[in-house]
Design a protein around this motif. Structure first.
Motif, mmCIF file in Angstrom:
data_model
loop_
_atom_site.group_PDB
_atom_site.id
_atom_site.type_symbol
_atom_site.label_atom_id
_atom_site.label_comp_id
_atom_site.label_asym_id
_atom_site.label_seq_id
_atom_site.Cartn_x
_atom_site.Cartn_y
_atom_site.Cartn_z
ATOM 1 N N ALA A 75 -3.816 11.005 4.650
ATOM 2 C CA ALA A 75 -2.620 10.418 5.346
ATOM 3 C C ALA A 75 -2.763 8.985 5.016
ATOM 4 C CB ALA A 75 -2.422 10.656 6.883
ATOM 5 N N ILE A 76 -3.951 8.154 5.165
ATOM 6 C CA ILE A 76 -4.092 6.723 5.053
ATOM 7 C C ILE A 76 -4.208 6.353 3.486
ATOM 8 C CG2 ILE A 76 -5.898 4.854 5.265
ATOM 9 C CD1 ILE A 76 -7.051 6.408 7.709
ATOM 10 N N TYR A 78 -2.357 8.078 1.600
ATOM 11 C CA TYR A 78 -0.701 7.918 0.952
ATOM 12 C C TYR A 78 0.051 6.595 1.747
ATOM 13 C CZ TYR A 78 4.213 8.957 1.181
ATOM 14 O OH TYR A 78 5.569 9.102 1.046
ATOM 15 N N TRP A 79 -0.445 6.355 2.769
ATOM 16 C CA TRP A 79 -0.043 5.071 3.436
ATOM 17 C C TRP A 79 -0.233 3.824 2.419
ATOM 18 C CZ3 TRP A 79 -2.166 2.218 8.114
ATOM 19 C CH2 TRP A 79 -1.507 1.208 8.691
ATOM 20 N N LEU A 80 -1.515 3.932 1.725
ATOM 21 C CA LEU A 80 -1.981 2.775 1.011
ATOM 22 C C LEU A 80 -1.072 2.805 -0.446
ATOM 23 C CD1 LEU A 80 -3.943 0.644 -0.250
ATOM 24 C CD2 LEU A 80 -5.216 2.279 -1.051
ATOM 25 N N ASP A 82 1.760 4.375 -0.694
ATOM 26 C CA ASP A 82 3.258 3.967 -0.530
ATOM 27 C C ASP A 82 3.529 2.473 -0.125
ATOM 28 O OD1 ASP A 82 5.943 5.023 0.245
ATOM 29 O OD2 ASP A 82 5.564 4.026 2.192
ATOM 30 N N SER A 83 2.507 1.704 0.541
ATOM 31 C CA SER A 83 2.689 0.234 0.749
ATOM 32 C C SER A 83 2.660 -0.521 -0.566
ATOM 33 C CB SER A 83 1.362 -0.089 1.645
ATOM 34 O OG SER A 83 1.610 0.412 2.695
ATOM 35 N N TYR A 88 4.501 -4.043 -0.328
ATOM 36 C CA TYR A 88 4.217 -4.713 1.057
ATOM 37 C C TYR A 88 3.133 -6.013 0.807
ATOM 38 C CZ TYR A 88 6.972 -1.669 4.106
ATOM 39 O OH TYR A 88 8.000 -0.902 4.561
ATOM 40 N N ILE A 96 -5.498 -1.631 4.905
ATOM 41 C CA ILE A 96 -5.387 -0.108 4.720
ATOM 42 C C ILE A 96 -6.663 0.001 3.793
ATOM 43 C CG2 ILE A 96 -4.015 1.995 3.736
ATOM 44 C CD1 ILE A 96 -1.555 0.170 4.370
#
Length: 212
Positions: A75-76, A78-80, A82-83, A88, A96
Motif C-alpha cells: 500500500a505504501i 502504491y502511495w509513493l 501515485d504521489s 506532489y 513516503i
C-alpha cells in the motif's frame, strides 16, 4: 522528485540497514553491548514482534504480523507511485520513501532471517547456516542502537504510584530501518502543510511569486 530518485533513496537506506544488521548478527552475541559514549551504546537484541517488543499472541501471531507488513508495504509503495505521478511535494515523496524503506528493511528480517541465520545465543550467528534458527516469515528483527540519555534516575517521592522508582529516559533499542520510519513520520508532522499541499496550490504560489 522523480520515482528514480525515490527508489535510489530507498535502496541506499535498505543497503545500509542490512549491512549493519548482518554485521551485528555475525559479530555480536545476543545482548552483547559496546559503550560508544555515556549515552550511546550498541546493544544487540532481537525483536520478535512490533515496536517496543510487543507481540501478537497465538501460534500464527508472528505470521499474521509479517503478512500484514507485506500488505502495508504494498500500500505504501502504491502511495509513493501515485504521489510521484500526481507531482506532489518533495516533502511528501521523501517521507513516503523513508517510511517504505524502513518498513521493507524490517520485513527482510521477518521473512528471511529465520532461514539464513542460525541463533545468536552465546555464539556468533552464521550467515547462510545449514542449521537456521527459524522458518520463512518467522525471522526476528535485529535492533542495536541504544541511547539512554538519562539512566537509572530516581523519580521524586511525591509522584503518585511511581515515586522513588528508578527509570531510564529513552530506553528504546532500534535500528536504521526504524530511524527511517521515524524520520519520515516526523517530516509529515513538522512539514504537514508543505507535504500535503496540492500540486496546483504549489504551482499557483510559484506563479504568483513570479508575477510579483
Amino acid at each position: 522528485m522523480s520515482l528514480r530518485k525515490a527508489y535510489l533513496l530507498i535502496f541506499i537506506i535498505l543497503l545500509v540497514d542490512q549491512l549493519v544488521k548482518i554485521y551485528i548478527k555475525t559479530n555480536f552475541e545476543l545482548e552483547h553491548e559496546i559503550r560508544v559514549t555515556r549515552w550511546f551504546r550498541i546493544l544487540f537484541i532481537e525483536n520478535e514482534g512490533m515496536a517496543w517488543g510487543t507481540k501478537i499472541p497465538g501460534t500464527y501471531g508472528k505470521l499474521f504480523l509479517t503478512v500484514f507488513r507485506l500488505l502495508a508495504v504494498t500500500a505504501i509503495g502504491y502511495w509513493l507511485w501515485d504521489s510521484v505521478q500526481k507531482n506532489y511535494s518533495k516533502y511528501l515523496i521523501v517521507s513516503i520513501s523513508l517510511i517504505l524503506a524502513g518498513a521493507f528493511g524490517n520485513i527482510i528480517d521477518s521473512v528471511f532471517y529465520g532461514v539464513i541465520f542460525d541463533h545468536s545465543n552465546h555464539q556468533l550467528a552464521t550467515l547462510f547456516s545449514d542449521r537456521p534458527y527459524g522458518t520463512w516469515f518467522h525471522g526476528k528483527v535485529v535492533d542495536m542502537l541504544y541511547f539512554p540519555f538519562i539512566e537509572n534516575a530516581t523519580l521524586p517521592q511525591w509522584i503518585p504510584f511511581w515515586g522513588g522508582k528508578t527509570f531510564t529516559f529513552f530506553n528504546a533499542i532500534f535500528n536504521i530501518a526504524d530511524m527511517a520510519i521515524s524520520t519520515g513520520v516526523g517530516i509529515l508532522i513538522v512539514f504537514n502543510k508543505k507535504a500535503f499541499a496540492k500540486p496546483y496550490d504549489r504551482e499557483d504560489t510559484v506563479f504568483k511569486n513570479t508575477l510579483d
